[in-house]
Design a protein around this motif. Structure first.
Motif, PDB file in Angstrom:
ATOM      1  N   VAL A 101       0.827  -1.204   0.000  1.00  0.00           N
ATOM      2  CA  VAL A 101       0.000   0.000   0.000  1.00  0.00           C
ATOM      3  C   VAL A 101       0.863   1.258   0.000  1.00  0.00           C
ATOM      4  CG1 VAL A 101      -2.109  -0.862   1.066  1.00  0.00           C
ATOM      5  CG2 VAL A 101      -0.202  -0.225   2.517  1.00  0.00           C
ATOM      6  N   GLY A 108     -14.841  -5.242   1.883  1.00  0.00           N
ATOM      7  CA  GLY A 108     -13.810  -4.331   1.378  1.00  0.00           C
ATOM      8  C   GLY A 108     -13.803  -4.320  -0.137  1.00  0.00           C
ATOM      9  N   GLY A 128     -11.045  -2.375  -1.827  1.00  0.00           N
ATOM     10  CA  GLY A 128      -9.841  -1.614  -2.151  1.00  0.00           C
ATOM     11  C   GLY A 128      -8.812  -2.481  -2.868  1.00  0.00           C
ATOM     12  N   ALA A 164      -9.045  -1.988   5.429  1.00  0.00           N
ATOM     13  CA  ALA A 164      -7.911  -1.468   6.195  1.00  0.00           C
ATOM     14  C   ALA A 164      -8.373  -0.987   7.572  1.00  0.00           C
ATOM     15  CB  ALA A 164      -7.271  -0.328   5.409  1.00  0.00           C
ATOM     16  N   ALA A 165      -9.658  -1.228   7.918  1.00  0.00           N
ATOM     17  CA  ALA A 165     -10.216  -0.663   9.158  1.00  0.00           C
ATOM     18  C   ALA A 165      -9.416  -1.082  10.395  1.00  0.00           C
ATOM     19  CB  ALA A 165     -11.673  -1.090   9.306  1.00  0.00           C
ATOM     20  N   GLU A 219      -6.645   0.916  11.860  1.00  0.00           N
ATOM     21  CA  GLU A 219      -6.985   2.098  12.689  1.00  0.00           C
ATOM     22  C   GLU A 219      -7.738   1.660  13.943  1.00  0.00           C
ATOM     23  OE1 GLU A 219      -9.518   3.884   9.826  1.00  0.00           O
ATOM     24  OE2 GLU A 219      -7.915   3.892   8.341  1.00  0.00           O
ATOM     25  N   GLN A 224     -10.371  -0.114  14.021  1.00  0.00           N
ATOM     26  CA  GLN A 224     -11.822  -0.081  13.803  1.00  0.00           C
ATOM     27  C   GLN A 224     -12.266  -1.336  13.068  1.00  0.00           C
ATOM     28  OE1 GLN A 224     -12.418   3.513  11.622  1.00  0.00           O
ATOM     29  NE2 GLN A 224     -12.006   4.789  13.396  1.00  0.00           N
ATOM     30  N   PRO A 245     -15.602  -2.689  10.102  1.00  0.00           N
ATOM     31  CA  PRO A 245     -16.784  -2.293   9.333  1.00  0.00           C
ATOM     32  C   PRO A 245     -18.066  -2.584  10.107  1.00  0.00           C
ATOM     33  CG  PRO A 245     -15.340  -3.751   8.075  1.00  0.00           C
ATOM     34  CD  PRO A 245     -14.837  -3.753   9.475  1.00  0.00           C
TER      35      PRO A 245
END
Ligand code: ATR
Length: 288
Positions: free
Chosen positions: A71, A140, A142, A202-203, A206, A208, A210
């Motif tokens: 990334v 996701g 991405g 990518a949650a 951080e 977190q 979804p």
């Protein structure tokens, strides 16, 4: 100055390029593979803020033989390899994302994507889950998810649903695969209980996760987070709280995609199990 009497073969250079890369485990993994197979190589981390193509050219010109791309540059790497004169593997062409570059002797750059085979090998061979006939929910849309859709479909699951915080991105990705992939909203994820739920967002990086409907998880569900950390990720904790019978992080996928890259560069497939065991004993970070 070169030592005229130094006949030791020069190590060829490899690296992982991206941002962030400080915590990447790829150097350790490739060094373990090198020890195992007796191949002399250097493998570094290269963090770049931009100027992707220039950084690749510079590495190629400095005795670089190959790169892992992480990334946020996987799509840039695909664009570079999609140019006339360079080459793409079929799977990287479909994914429109590249995680492995190989520099050919004539200067051509060959791009591949080993993320999907890394995931499927971890699920099927390390974890022992046969994907054929399973119902799968993929979260996701991405760069990380692009590379895994086709390899998952190749395993003939009974159903493959995709959801994402930004729904339009999940719908666009599903459209690429016609009727084989069904877009579902986060709220609709509770309509059925899945055999396998894969978090490709990518949650977790951080802290977190979804906003899924917990009914997608049940006693027949294995939950897999493509990121990894020293502790359970928020998604893994949530899945356990909601009754999943097993949870796994993406460390095995990381080692398996590295092994597939290693094979592309060196023509040898290293043993992965001892490396998964070694890295999981000491791992404490999160991104490829
Ligand atoms: P990568 O290459 O890691 O896939 P990306 O292309 O930026 O990185 O995609 C990140 C993915 O994680 C996306 O699916 C993103 O959702 P959006 O498309 O809605 O942005 C998802 N994601 C990131 N942070 C998230 C969060 N806090 N909650 C839910 N999804 C998140």
């Amino acid at each position: 100055m070169n030592d005229l009497f130094d006949f030791k073969p020069k190590a060829v250079r490899f690296a992982v390029m991206g941002n962030p890369v400080e915590h990447s485990r790829s150097p350790e993994i490739h060094r373990e593979f090198a020890l195992q197979t007796g191949i002399n190589l250097e493998y570094d981390r290269i963090r770049i803020d931009g100027g992707f193509e220039q950084a690749v050219s510079h590495f190629q010109a400095s005795n670089g033989a190959g790169l892992n791309i992480t990334v946020p540059f996987k799509v840039d790497a695909w664009k570079l390899c999609n140019r006339p004169g360079n080459q793409l593997s079929n799977r990287a062409g479909t994914a429109r994302a590249v995680n492995t570059l190989r520099f050919e002797e004539n200067g051509t750059i060959y791009g591949d994507n080993t993320d999907g085979t890394g995931l499927v090998t971890d699920l099927e061979q390390n974890i022992g889950l046969a994907l054929e006939s399973l119902s799968i929910l993929l979260i996701g849309a991405g760069g990380a998810v692009r590379g895994i859709l086709e390899p998952l479909l190749a395993c003939c699951p009974a159903r493959l649903d995709i959801t994402n915080r930004t729904m339009s991105k999940a719908s666009e990705m599903a459209d690429l695969f016609g009727e084989k992939v069904n877009p579902v909203t986060l709220q609709e994820t509770g309509r059925r209980q899945y055999d396998l739920v894969i978090n490709g967002t990518a949650a977790g990086l951080e802290g977190q996760m979804p906003e899924l409907d917990s009914h997608c998880i049940g006693p027949n569900t294995l939950a897999y987070d493509m990121v990894y950390g020293s502790r359970l990720t928020p998604f893994m904790e949530w899945a356990l709280d909601n009754g999943a019978y097993a949870v796994h992080d993406g460390l095995g996928m990381l080692v398996e995609q590295a092994a597939a890259s290693f094979h592309l560069w060196h023509g040898v497939h290293p043993q992965t199990r001892p490396v998964v065991e070694l890295i999981s004993k000491i791992h404490h970070v999160r991104s490829i």
